[in-house]
Design a protein around this motif. Structure first.
Motif, mmCIF file in Angstrom:
data_model
loop_
_atom_site.group_PDB
_atom_site.id
_atom_site.type_symbol
_atom_site.label_atom_id
_atom_site.label_comp_id
_atom_site.label_asym_id
_atom_site.label_seq_id
_atom_site.Cartn_x
_atom_site.Cartn_y
_atom_site.Cartn_z
ATOM 1 N N ASP A 39 31.178 -2.734 4.069
ATOM 2 C CA ASP A 39 31.239 -1.530 5.064
ATOM 3 C C ASP A 39 31.687 -2.270 6.538
ATOM 4 O O ASP A 39 32.534 -1.432 7.266
ATOM 5 C CB ASP A 39 29.837 -0.950 5.247
ATOM 6 C CG ASP A 39 29.526 0.006 4.076
ATOM 7 O OD1 ASP A 39 30.311 0.157 3.115
ATOM 8 O OD2 ASP A 39 28.374 0.105 3.645
ATOM 9 N N ASP A 77 34.965 -0.734 8.575
ATOM 10 C CA ASP A 77 34.886 -0.637 10.153
ATOM 11 C C ASP A 77 35.801 -1.383 10.758
ATOM 12 O O ASP A 77 36.274 -0.835 11.898
ATOM 13 C CB ASP A 77 33.219 -0.749 10.615
ATOM 14 C CG ASP A 77 32.223 0.151 9.985
ATOM 15 O OD1 ASP A 77 32.941 1.283 9.478
ATOM 16 O OD2 ASP A 77 31.071 0.071 10.214
ATOM 17 N N CYS A 117 39.073 -0.545 13.521
ATOM 18 C CA CYS A 117 38.625 -0.509 14.929
ATOM 19 C C CYS A 117 39.846 -0.183 15.886
ATOM 20 O O CYS A 117 40.967 -0.929 15.467
ATOM 21 C CB CYS A 117 37.914 -1.984 15.061
ATOM 22 S SG CYS A 117 37.444 -2.284 16.985
ATOM 23 N N TRP A 158 31.816 -7.290 16.307
ATOM 24 C CA TRP A 158 31.925 -7.592 14.774
ATOM 25 C C TRP A 158 31.768 -9.130 14.165
ATOM 26 O O TRP A 158 30.963 -9.434 13.180
ATOM 27 C CB TRP A 158 33.456 -7.667 14.433
ATOM 28 C CG TRP A 158 34.034 -6.292 14.803
ATOM 29 C CD1 TRP A 158 34.893 -5.944 15.652
ATOM 30 C CD2 TRP A 158 33.316 -4.939 14.275
ATOM 31 N NE1 TRP A 158 35.123 -4.534 15.730
ATOM 32 C CE2 TRP A 158 34.112 -3.864 14.975
ATOM 33 C CE3 TRP A 158 32.410 -4.390 13.632
ATOM 34 C CZ2 TRP A 158 34.001 -2.648 14.962
ATOM 35 C CZ3 TRP A 158 32.267 -3.278 13.332
ATOM 36 C CH2 TRP A 158 32.989 -2.065 14.140
#
Ligand code: SF4
Length: 187
Positions: free
Chosen positions: A8, A12, A16, A106
């Motif tokens: 997941d 993302d 981004c 991240w």
């Protein structure tokens, strides 16, 4: 569960648009590899081949990294590999402070999920980004601990492609890493 969360997170990252690097990328490069090896490798930023394929360290620097990992007795498929910024900076320039700061969320999330026993830092940019330290020549080739996290610092493989002496140091460091990993395993 951990796999799912990491998947997941990668999704993302691919979507981004938090910093201007999103505008020039072909594909974001979240990183890839084994989740539970306890080893995380962190480079600087994707290059042209990485941007095209969406995978880390698949260009010339990646080829050298593979040789270094082999020297260190590490199977590439056994570790997780990523970069400080997940999108390619234009013309392979260094990521700037804003980009590094924005993308850190991240990397921090990946570290929180992977909980690596050892983070292998490739190059000055990753060293500063992860530890705040700048002097790679004082830290390379050995394990250092900052804020309870163990790091093994070495030069970036792309620097090894440009300078023969750095390539030699990289292989010396890889040999040291092999000994360190054997020692950590026996602990
Ligand atoms: S470099 Fe990082 S923060 Fe910037 S757009 Fe890519 S994933 Fe988002």
């Amino acid at each position: 569960m951990k796999d799912r969360k990491l998947y997941d997170l990668a999704e993302d990252i691919r979507k981004c648009t938090s910093c201007p690097l999103s505008r020039g990328r072909t594909l974001a490069v979240p990183g890839e590899g084994k989740i539970d090896s306890g080893i995380l490798i962190v480079g600087e930023a994707p290059g042209a081949e990485e941007d095209r394929l969406g995978q880390p360290f698949v260009g010339r620097a990646g080829k050298l990294l593979n040789e270094l990992l082999e020297t260190a007795g590490i199977d590439r498929s056994d570790v997780f590999i990523t970069n400080c910024v997940k999108c390619r900076p234009p013309k392979n320039r260094n990521p700037n402070t804003l980009e590094l700061k924005t993308c850190k969320k991240w990397l921090d999330s990946q570290i929180a999920l992977l909980k690596p026993k050892l983070i292998i830092i490739l190059g000055r940019v990753a060293l500063k980004n992860l530890t705040g330290k700048e002097k790679i020549k004082d830290l390379h080739g050995k394990v250092s601990e900052f804020d309870g996290q163990k790091y093994f610092v070495t030069y970036h493989p792309s620097a090894g492609l440009r300078f023969k002496w750095i390539k030699e140091v990289l292989f010396e460091d890889a040999k040291n890493l092999k000994k360190i990993l054997a020692h950590l395993k026996n602990k």
